[in-house]
Design an enzyme around this catalytic site. Structure first.
Site, short mmCIF file in Angstrom:
data_model
loop_
_atom_site.label_atom_id
_atom_site.label_comp_id
_atom_site.label_asym_id
_atom_site.label_seq_id
_atom_site.Cartn_x
_atom_site.Cartn_y
_atom_site.Cartn_z
N GLY A 358 0.83 -1.20 0.00
CA GLY A 358 0.00 0.00 0.00
C GLY A 358 0.87 1.25 0.00
N CYS A 359 0.24 2.40 0.04
CA CYS A 359 1.02 3.64 0.01
C CYS A 359 1.76 3.87 1.32
CB CYS A 359 0.12 4.83 -0.31
SG CYS A 359 -1.24 5.07 0.84
#
Length: 385
Positions: A358-359
């Site tokens: 994910g970010c």
């Protein structure tokens, strides 16, 4: 009464008188700067020292280098090697309170804490650390860097600095170690990311906005960050902003030596000298001794030892993947090097899981129904806190 004692008493009264006259925080403090080795010449650093002297009454400045036309005191030397020897001599004798220099080798265990003003909000931030090596093991070094940053921030007058951890490989392990240290009695105020998902693991936005007083990173990344913050307006060849790469901090290290890049310009040299004076006035050595004592009482050495030991066994045997199901829940905070082993640990327990990025970093995904059980399995195996 001996002449030496009379002289010491006389100097003390002069320092007190100067403090009363100037109202300076730094009366009686003497800061050196070595002037050889700059890519911009001796004159660049001499100009920085003279700028600092004009802007900051109350402390004295000593140039260590070749003879120049200046009203400042000059300790004459001909080479960089001689400059470092003279610097160490003057620091160890107590004549200098601190010194600013370039290209200086610290012992392993000592690294520097940089100080910048961020472009996002014009807020001060300490980058821990920027040169030197706190430890050979990456995560252990970053845990120490956090303490070094706290020491420096406190010496600069921040009684309760907030601490953020840059989102690098190992950041989650650093987070777990620092939270264990905090739980054991060494108080740490964790910063909160300015992004919506929060947390003390910082993103690029948090660097620009100075979401933390102390930004913890590995030294090489910190060094790059200092260069960007210092020279983003000049194209890189001239560092025109900030306070330099900061003081070398480490347990038992007794010299206050601050580092400049060879590309540092006059304003950074002036700021680094003022940084050195304020650290000395804030008694950075005393604060360092106190903080190390408190951290060790909270189990720092055991926490660091556990980081370098084999805490969990890799899942090496063939593990059959459970029946596939929709994954809508996720667990972050797993180091990227452990991601596949964490997935296999869940498979081994009969829980279907997928890995993802994910970010905010690596994550393992599973169904909502298996989320709590997965957290327990991964925590027991040492993959998350």
């Amino acid at each position: 009464m001996s002449e030496n004692i009379k002289k010491m008493i006389g100097e003390t009264f002069k320092d007190i008188a100067k403090a009363i006259e100037t109202g300076s925080f730094a009366a009686g403090i003497r800061v050196g700067i070595t002037t050889l080795g700059s890519e911009h010449g001796v004159e660049n650093l001499v100009a920085g020292a003279e700028m600092a002297a004009k802007e900051s009454a109350g402390f004295e400045i000593v140039l260590i280098g070749p003879k120049v036309d200046t009203e400042l005191e000059v300790a004459e030397v001909a080479t960089e090697e001689e400059a470092h020897k003279k610097m160490e001599e003057l620091l160890d004798s107590g004549y200098l309170s601190a010194c600013v220099t370039m290209h200086y080798n610290f012992p392993i265990g000592v690294s520097t804490v940089g100080r910048v003003i961020t472009p996002g909000k014009g807020k001060e931030m300490f980058i821990a650390t920027t040169t030197g090596t706190s430890a050979a093991h990456r995560v252990e070094a970053m845990v120490k860097n956090a303490i070094y940053g706290i020491i420096t921030a406190k010496a600069m007058g921040k009684k309760n600095p907030t601490v953020g951890i840059l989102n690098l490989d190992g950041a989650r392990a650093v987070e777990r170690a620092l939270k264990e240290l905090d739980k054991n009695g060494y108080p740490i105020t964790f910063a909160e990311s300015m992004r919506a998902d929060g947390g003390c693991v910082m993103r690029g936005n948090d660097l620009l906005g100075a979401a933390a007083d102390v930004m913890v990173t590995d030294t090489l990344t910190g060094n790059i960050m200092m260069k960007v913050f210092s020279s983003y307006t000049t194209g890189g060849s001239y560092e025109g902003l900030g306070y330099g790469y900061g003081p070398g901090i480490g347990e038992g290290y007794d010299r206050t030596v601050l580092i400049l890049s060879r590309a540092s310009g006059t304003p950074v040299a002036a700021n680094a000298i003022k940084y050195a004076a304020k650290l000395s006035a804030g008694n950075v050595k005393k604060i360092a001794a106190e903080e190390f004592k408190k951290a060790k009482a909270a189990g720092l050495e055991d926490i660091l030892s556990a980081l370098t030991a084999t805490k969990k066994e890799a899942v090496e045997e063939e593990v059959k993947m459970p029946e596939k199901e929709v994954v809508t829940a996720s667990i972050a905070g797993i180091d990227v090097m452990d991601l596949e082993d964490a997935q296999k640990a869940l498979w081994k327990a009969g829980i279907y899981a997928e890995t993802g990025m994910g970010c905010t970093g690596p994550m393992v995904q599973m169904s909502e129904a298996n989320l709590e059980a997965s957290k327990k399995i991964l925590a027991d195996a040492g993959y998350i806190a």
